[in-house]
Design an enzyme around this catalytic site. Structure first.
Site, mmCIF file in Angstrom:
data_model
loop_
_atom_site.group_PDB
_atom_site.id
_atom_site.type_symbol
_atom_site.label_atom_id
_atom_site.label_comp_id
_atom_site.label_asym_id
_atom_site.label_seq_id
_atom_site.Cartn_x
_atom_site.Cartn_y
_atom_site.Cartn_z
ATOM 1 N N THR A 361 -115.943 86.720 94.794
ATOM 2 C CA THR A 361 -116.769 85.648 94.269
ATOM 3 C C THR A 361 -116.469 85.678 92.784
ATOM 4 O OG1 THR A 361 -118.475 85.987 95.935
ATOM 5 C CG2 THR A 361 -119.230 85.039 93.886
ATOM 6 N N THR A 379 -117.766 80.815 95.311
ATOM 7 C CA THR A 379 -117.128 81.821 96.156
ATOM 8 C C THR A 379 -116.398 81.206 97.332
ATOM 9 O OG1 THR A 379 -117.582 83.858 97.416
ATOM 10 C CG2 THR A 379 -119.193 82.108 97.631
HETATM 11 O O1 DON Z 1 -122.891 84.162 99.009
HETATM 12 C C1 DON Z 1 -122.816 85.378 99.057
HETATM 13 O O2 DON Z 1 -123.722 86.116 98.735
HETATM 14 C C2 DON Z 1 -121.513 86.029 99.443
HETATM 15 N N1 DON Z 1 -120.733 85.146 100.271
HETATM 16 C C3 DON Z 1 -120.796 86.370 98.195
HETATM 17 C C4 DON Z 1 -119.626 87.247 98.452
HETATM 18 C C5 DON Z 1 -119.353 88.038 97.237
HETATM 19 O O3 DON Z 1 -120.001 87.994 96.246
HETATM 20 C C6 DON Z 1 -118.279 88.963 97.275
HETATM 21 N N2 DON Z 1 -117.945 89.286 95.875
HETATM 22 N N3 DON Z 1 -117.501 90.140 95.317
#
Ligand code: DON
Length: 550
Positions: A361, A379
């Site tokens: 993300t 993301t």
């Molecule tokens: O929306 C969410 O919380 C997750 N899909 C985000 C994924 C995420 O942050 C991974 N990052 N490092």
């Protein structure tokens, strides 16, 4: 084209960057610079955020995107703060049992790695909606840097090349992805130029008419790939997508106003609930990275995450979300009454746990010279999303529907969850942890921040807020200080390795289980102290992260 090396070094390394000019902080220097140039031309913070986000879709394909979704929090200097939800939506054929096989067993690969996991992308409609409301420069101008970076290419850094190389085995499963991100199947190296012709053509179509993504040639390319490969998105799903404006969640912490992401994110609920609990303690006296402050913050997070698991989901499908109660100071007081200073609590696993989410993300923070602030996290869910480039369109698809719960009643010790609020349904948006945040004091912006990191996101943001409000750190120190995270279950504190050994020993003596990690999150920070904005980019996990000054 890259800015001259000496300027790049100044922009990247002069941290904290200070001055009265606007700032853009993101995970890539070329993207921060695209936003800062927009500010120089008189663009607003939203203009800069839009240009930066489109540029990240080119130079940071791990998470910058056209094919994903996210949240934008805007606090205009002269008006009401607004929250834009451009989270991906489930297609019309989604249903609560869609991740189960015919025999009722859970199909993890379908949930996370198949075209069925793709939600209707919200990024293009979201950036357009933000621009319509608060943009000043032309739409085409804001896409220009992204188009140039895709068409002419850009020179890969060590970090970018290493990230792409690591994904090669995955990319090999998707020929258009392999073609775009390798040299005929061989890894690209630092110093190589990455040109993305299909992506440039898609961006050019969007610069002329953004609706192309949802009802034009781009939409047709997406639907064709879905039909041919078992995906669920239809032309009608794409046409039906709408980003949604709403109000941010609002809290106060020691007199500072906290604006954060509401559902379908859990980020704001976890952050504000934990801050409310912590307001009852003198963390400043305990000190940063002390056993007492880490213990208390972990206990606060444990309780806020338990409430998240029980109650949160897309508000459009959960009319009775008890947010007012969860965010009340009274609820915090009742939680505080269950915290002991001399002993860790235990998480009762008879409530629920969560589906796993994967790491990638990206966050960007913008402040313009007028004091307008924008905090944007978006993301693809996994790193490079589904790893699948839409043939002919040049952008990666998300696998965001993996953030839905596994299936009704499917709650078990392995970490599956089957609670109702976050089961898949047509048009529903999966529960997120993303937490773009803006703090204000005395009517002025104090902090703009956010981070990637799945469920660690609200904890990373909490760490930053405590570092600023309680421990009075400058932007650089607030970013660099060791971080920690607790998410109720598994019942342990995740700590960065540089949390002092004495603190770690004292936490264990209180009964906590610790899990050491090298790095948590990638928080991009703008902090305004005495009227001077300081930017600090988080390079601990992504060395390219950079501040650019107007
Ligand atoms: O929306 C969410 O919380 C997750 N899909 C985000 C994924 C995420 O942050 C991974 N990052 N490092």
């Amino acid at each position: 084209m890259r800015v001259p090396l000496c300027l790049a070094l100044f922009l990247t390394l002069a941290a904290p960057a200070q001055g009265l000019r606007g700032l853009v902080v993101s995970q890539e220097q070329l993207a921060s610079e695209a936003g800062a140039q927009v500010l120089r031309e008189g663009g607003t913070a939203v203009d800069a955020a839009v240009a930066t986000a489109f540029a990240l879709a080119v130079v940071h394909p791990a998470a910058g995107n056209l094919g994903g979704g996210g949240f934008l929090l805007s606090r205009p200097a002269s008006g009401q703060a607004a929250f834009l939800d451009f989270r991906e939506a489930a297609p019309a054929t989604a249903h609560p049992r869609m991740w189960l096989r015919e025999d009722g067993t859970y199909d993890e690969a379908r949930h996370h790695e198949s075209l069925a996991a793709v939600g209707v992308p919200g990024t293009v409609a979201g950036l357009r909606a933000a621009w319509r409301r608060e943009g000043r420069l032309s739409w085409a101008r804001l896409l220009r840097p992204a188009i140039r970076l895709a068409r002419e290419g850009f020179v890969l850094t060590e970090n970018q090349a290493a990230s792409l190389e690591k994904q090669l085995p995955e990319f090999r499963k998707h020929p258009p992805t392999l073609a775009q991100f390798s040299r005929r199947g061989e890894a690209l190296r630092a110093g190589d130029r990455l040109v993305q012709g299909d992506l440039a053509r898609t961006l050019e179509r969007l610069a002329k008419d953004w609706r192309d993504f949802y009802r034009g040639a781009t939409a047709r390319l997406v639907v064709r790939d879905m039909r041919a490969n078992g995906g669920l998105l239809t032309a009608a799903d794409l046409r039906a997508y709408r980003p949604q404006w709403g109000k941010p969640l609002r809290g106060t912490y020691r007199g500072v106003e906290v604006l954060a992401a509401p559902p379908p994110s859990s980020g704001g609920q976890v952050l504000i609930e934990a801050l409310n609990v912590l307001e009852g303690y003198d963390l400043k006296a305990a000190g940063p990275a002390s056993a007492t402050s880490v213990h208390l913050a972990s206990e606060a997070l444990r309780r806020a995450f338990a409430d998240r698991a029980q109650f949160l989901g897309d508000p459009a499908f959960n009319g009775d979300l008890p947010l007012a109660r969860l965010l009340s100071k009274g609820h915090a007081a009742s939680l505080r009454a269950t915290i002991r200073l001399d002993r860790a609590s235990t998480s009762a696993p008879d409530r629920f746990t969560w589906p796993a989410d994967r790491p990638d993300t990206t966050h960007l923070s913008v402040l313009d010279r007028m004091g307008n602030a924008v905090s944007l996290t978006y993301t693809l869910e996994d790193s490079y999303g589904l790893k699948r480039v839409v043939p002919g369109a040049g952008f990666l698809l998300n696998n965001e529907l993996g953030d839905f719960n596994a299936g009704p009643g499917l709650t078990d010790a392995t970490g599956l969850i089957g609670t109702t609020p976050n089961l898949a349904q047509p048009g529903k948006r999966p529960l997120s942890s993303m937490c773009p945040v803006i703090l204000a004091q005395g009517g002025n912006v104090l902090l703009v921040s956010g981070s990637p990191g799945g469920r660690t996101i609200p904890s990373t943001v909490l760490n930053t807020v405590l570092n600023v409000v309680d421990f009075r750190m400058d932007a650089r120190s607030a970013v660099d200080a060791p971080r920690f995270h607790h998410q109720w279950l598994p019942d342990r504190i995740q700590v960065e390795a540089d949390l002092p050994a004495a603190t770690q020993a004292a936490l264990k003596a209180l009964g906590h289980t610790l899990k050491e990690v090298k790095k948590q999150g990638c928080a991009q920070v703008i902090l305004v102290r005495d009227g001077h904005p300081e930017g600090a980019a988080d390079t601990r996990r992504w060395p390219d992260s950079a501040v650019a000054v107007e």
